[in-house]
Design a protein around this motif. Structure first.
Motif, PDB file in Angstrom:
ATOM      1  N   VAL A   6      -3.007   3.819   9.906  1.00  0.00           N
ATOM      2  CA  VAL A   6      -3.341   3.737  11.328  1.00  0.00           C
ATOM      3  C   VAL A   6      -2.737   2.484  11.954  1.00  0.00           C
ATOM      4  CG1 VAL A   6      -5.243   3.498  12.977  1.00  0.00           C
ATOM      5  CG2 VAL A   6      -5.437   5.113  11.081  1.00  0.00           C
ATOM      6  N   GLY A   7      -2.703   1.400  11.189  1.00  0.00           N
ATOM      7  CA  GLY A   7      -2.178   0.137  11.695  1.00  0.00           C
ATOM      8  C   GLY A   7      -0.664   0.030  11.661  1.00  0.00           C
ATOM      9  N   GLY A   8       0.008   1.049  11.160  1.00  0.00           N
ATOM     10  CA  GLY A   8       1.468   1.026  11.130  1.00  0.00           C
ATOM     11  C   GLY A   8       2.044   0.034  10.143  1.00  0.00           C
ATOM     12  N   ALA A   9       1.425  -0.118   8.987  1.00  0.00           N
ATOM     13  CA  ALA A   9       1.892  -1.083   7.997  1.00  0.00           C
ATOM     14  C   ALA A   9       3.288  -0.730   7.500  1.00  0.00           C
ATOM     15  CB  ALA A   9       0.918  -1.131   6.819  1.00  0.00           C
ATOM     16  N   ALA A  10       4.118  -1.748   7.299  1.00  0.00           N
ATOM     17  CA  ALA A  10       5.423  -1.571   6.678  1.00  0.00           C
ATOM     18  C   ALA A  10       5.214  -1.238   5.200  1.00  0.00           C
ATOM     19  CB  ALA A  10       6.245  -2.844   6.826  1.00  0.00           C
ATOM     20  N   PRO A  11       6.221  -0.639   4.537  1.00  0.00           N
ATOM     21  CA  PRO A  11       6.046  -0.233   3.129  1.00  0.00           C
ATOM     22  C   PRO A  11       5.541  -1.344   2.224  1.00  0.00           C
ATOM     23  CG  PRO A  11       8.044   0.744   4.002  1.00  0.00           C
ATOM     24  CD  PRO A  11       7.529  -0.184   5.064  1.00  0.00           C
ATOM     25  N   GLN A  12       6.089  -2.558   2.350  1.00  0.00           N
ATOM     26  CA  GLN A  12       5.643  -3.653   1.477  1.00  0.00           C
ATOM     27  C   GLN A  12       4.225  -4.099   1.819  1.00  0.00           C
ATOM     28  OE1 GLN A  12       8.078  -3.784   3.688  1.00  0.00           O
ATOM     29  NE2 GLN A  12       8.119  -5.739   4.817  1.00  0.00           N
ATOM     30  N   GLU A  13       3.853  -4.007   3.087  1.00  0.00           N
ATOM     31  CA  GLU A  13       2.483  -4.334   3.484  1.00  0.00           C
ATOM     32  C   GLU A  13       1.515  -3.294   2.934  1.00  0.00           C
ATOM     33  OE1 GLU A  13       2.919  -6.541   7.793  1.00  0.00           O
ATOM     34  OE2 GLU A  13       3.124  -4.352   7.734  1.00  0.00           O
ATOM     35  N   ARG A  14       1.904  -2.045   3.033  1.00  0.00           N
ATOM     36  CA  ARG A  14       1.047  -0.973   2.529  1.00  0.00           C
ATOM     37  C   ARG A  14       0.844  -1.100   1.029  1.00  0.00           C
ATOM     38  NH1 ARG A  14       2.246   5.509   3.387  1.00  0.00           N
ATOM     39  NH2 ARG A  14       0.309   6.261   2.420  1.00  0.00           N
ATOM     40  N   ALA A  15       1.896  -1.461   0.303  1.00  0.00           N
ATOM     41  CA  ALA A  15       1.781  -1.637  -1.149  1.00  0.00           C
ATOM     42  C   ALA A  15       0.820  -2.769  -1.488  1.00  0.00           C
ATOM     43  CB  ALA A  15       3.161  -1.904  -1.749  1.00  0.00           C
ATOM     44  N   ALA A  16       0.895  -3.882  -0.757  1.00  0.00           N
ATOM     45  CA  ALA A  16      -0.005  -5.007  -1.012  1.00  0.00           C
ATOM     46  C   ALA A  16      -1.449  -4.624  -0.713  1.00  0.00           C
ATOM     47  CB  ALA A  16       0.415  -6.208  -0.168  1.00  0.00           C
ATOM     48  N   LEU A  17      -1.648  -3.896   0.376  1.00  0.00           N
ATOM     49  CA  LEU A  17      -2.998  -3.478   0.738  1.00  0.00           C
ATOM     50  C   LEU A  17      -3.541  -2.458  -0.259  1.00  0.00           C
ATOM     51  CD1 LEU A  17      -2.531  -3.288   4.592  1.00  0.00           C
ATOM     52  CD2 LEU A  17      -4.083  -4.836   3.367  1.00  0.00           C
ATOM     53  N   LEU A  18      -2.676  -1.615  -0.797  1.00  0.00           N
ATOM     54  CA  LEU A  18      -3.126  -0.667  -1.805  1.00  0.00           C
ATOM     55  C   LEU A  18      -3.551  -1.394  -3.074  1.00  0.00           C
ATOM     56  CD1 LEU A  18      -3.553   2.314  -2.410  1.00  0.00           C
ATOM     57  CD2 LEU A  18      -1.181   2.432  -3.207  1.00  0.00           C
ATOM     58  N   ALA A  19      -2.830  -2.456  -3.440  1.00  0.00           N
ATOM     59  CA  ALA A  19      -3.229  -3.265  -4.598  1.00  0.00           C
ATOM     60  C   ALA A  19      -4.600  -3.892  -4.365  1.00  0.00           C
ATOM     61  CB  ALA A  19      -2.181  -4.347  -4.863  1.00  0.00           C
ATOM     62  N   TYR A  20      -4.820  -4.368  -3.149  1.00  0.00           N
ATOM     63  CA  TYR A  20      -6.136  -4.899  -2.774  1.00  0.00           C
ATOM     64  C   TYR A  20      -7.202  -3.818  -2.903  1.00  0.00           C
ATOM     65  CZ  TYR A  20      -9.924  -5.893   0.554  1.00  0.00           C
ATOM     66  OH  TYR A  20     -11.149  -6.038   1.158  1.00  0.00           O
ATOM     67  N   GLY A  21      -6.923  -2.627  -2.359  1.00  0.00           N
ATOM     68  CA  GLY A  21      -7.905  -1.552  -2.381  1.00  0.00           C
ATOM     69  C   GLY A  21      -8.240  -1.092  -3.787  1.00  0.00           C
TER      70      GLY A  21
END
Length: 333
Positions: A234-249
């Motif tokens: 929803v926030g339009g994360a870039a691929p590297q941002e999404r990967a970091a957030l997925l690691a957090y999740g």
């Protein structure tokens, strides 16, 4: 000509403000972490209450009153709403539009609630109490509880696929795909089967640490990780941002389950609003059994460190998500 989004905003039963508005406009106000968690929970509660009204919506023939009453019993009036909180706060951090974040979080919460209804059934964990009140099959009956779970699951995907909340069809498709994978045979449902197998239902079973981690990553962690990923979408994360957030999740999901296992051993049924001690009685596979209580607590702290490292690129903007990781392991219910 009026835009499609504007037309959707004027439909009966749809919010008529903040649709598609980027940034932080429309997000629930809150000061410290506890206040923000409460504000988001209240917003999600109101949204879900509206979605679970008695009146038939576009494309529906009718809403059976008993089904709606039982669905509201399952969903409303309880729960920390941690999963929608993660989706909403991740989207907020990235500047995503609030209506899409709220809908994504609510969709995840509906799948979570469906899983609880089915998990409580006699054929599964056979629980009489959930969130301090009778489980759905106790308040109604088993057949109604099964149908409640079915209806909550399909409603979740209906909300994610509705352009009234998320105008971007690509994001809608990714949300539907992500939730299906997180909740399905390779995620929550598959993890639930592994959990039943760990009890010895299908023959002798003895899971080592690695197998236990896989079970928990599927049964509990997949949905929690997707909650964060939904906010990233929803926030339009870039691929590297999404990967970091997925690691957090993923780390947060693992920490949540370990903390839950600790609470099942130490907390009272009154505090938890459900029967405790049942995992040990049922012979379920937990890290508490594999590592001991002290080892499990140490693992929680390690996982919080993983969460904090994953959020480092966002600095102070990620303060709420960092606090969510600490809350996950420090909670008492």
């Amino acid at each position: 000509m009026q835009s499609t989004r504007a037309q959707q905003a004027t439909k009966p039963g749809r919010p008529q403000d903040n649709l598609g508005t980027p940034g932080t406009i429309g997000y629930p106000d809150g000061g410290d972490f506890t206040a923000r968690l409460t504000a988001v929970a209240d917003a999600v509660e109101a949204y879900l209450a509206e979605r679970l009204g008695d009146a038939a919506q576009d494309g529906e023939i009718a809403r059976p009153p008993r089904l709606m009453q039982a669905m509201r019993h399952a969903v409303l009036g309880g729960g920390k709403r941690l999963r929608p909180f993660l989706a909403i706060e991740t989207a907020r951090m990235l500047g995503g539009a609030y209506p899409g974040a709220l809908a994504a979080g609510a969709g995840v919460e509906l799948v979570h609630c469906y899983s609880l209804v089915h998990d409580d059934l006699p054929a599964m964990d056979d629980d009489d109490l959930r969130r301090g009140k009778p489980t759905v099959h106790k308040a109604y009956d088993e057949a109604t509880a099964i149908l409640v779970g079915d209806a909550l699951q399909t409603l979740a995907f209906e909300i994610l696929a509705d352009p009234a909340w998320q105008p971007d069809p690509g994001i809608r498709a990714e949300l539907v795909l992500g939730l299906a994978r997180a909740s399905g045979l390779g995620g929550m449902v598959g993890g639930q089967l592994l959990d039943l197998g760990a009890e010895g239902r299908f023959g002798p079973a003895s899971l080592d640490v690695e197998a236990t981690l896989q079970l928990q990553a599927m049964k509990t962690g997949a949905i929690l990780a997707f909650s964060v990923d939904a906010g990233a979408l929803v926030g339009g994360a870039a691929p590297q941002e999404r990967a970091a957030l997925l690691a957090y999740g993923r780390a947060l999901g693992q920490a949540f389950q370990v903390a839950d296992d600790i609470l099942d051993r130490e907390a009272s049924s009154e505090a938890m609003g459900k029967r405790t001690g049942k995992d040990k009685d049922a012979g379920k596979a937990t890290l508490v059994d594999r590592l001991g209580l002290d080892g499990a607590r140490a693992e929680c702290e390690r996982l919080v460190g993983v969460c904090e490292a994953a959020l480092a690129p966002w600095g102070e903007a990620a303060a709420t998500l960092r606090e969510a990781a600490r809350f996950t392991v420090a909670r008492k219910t």
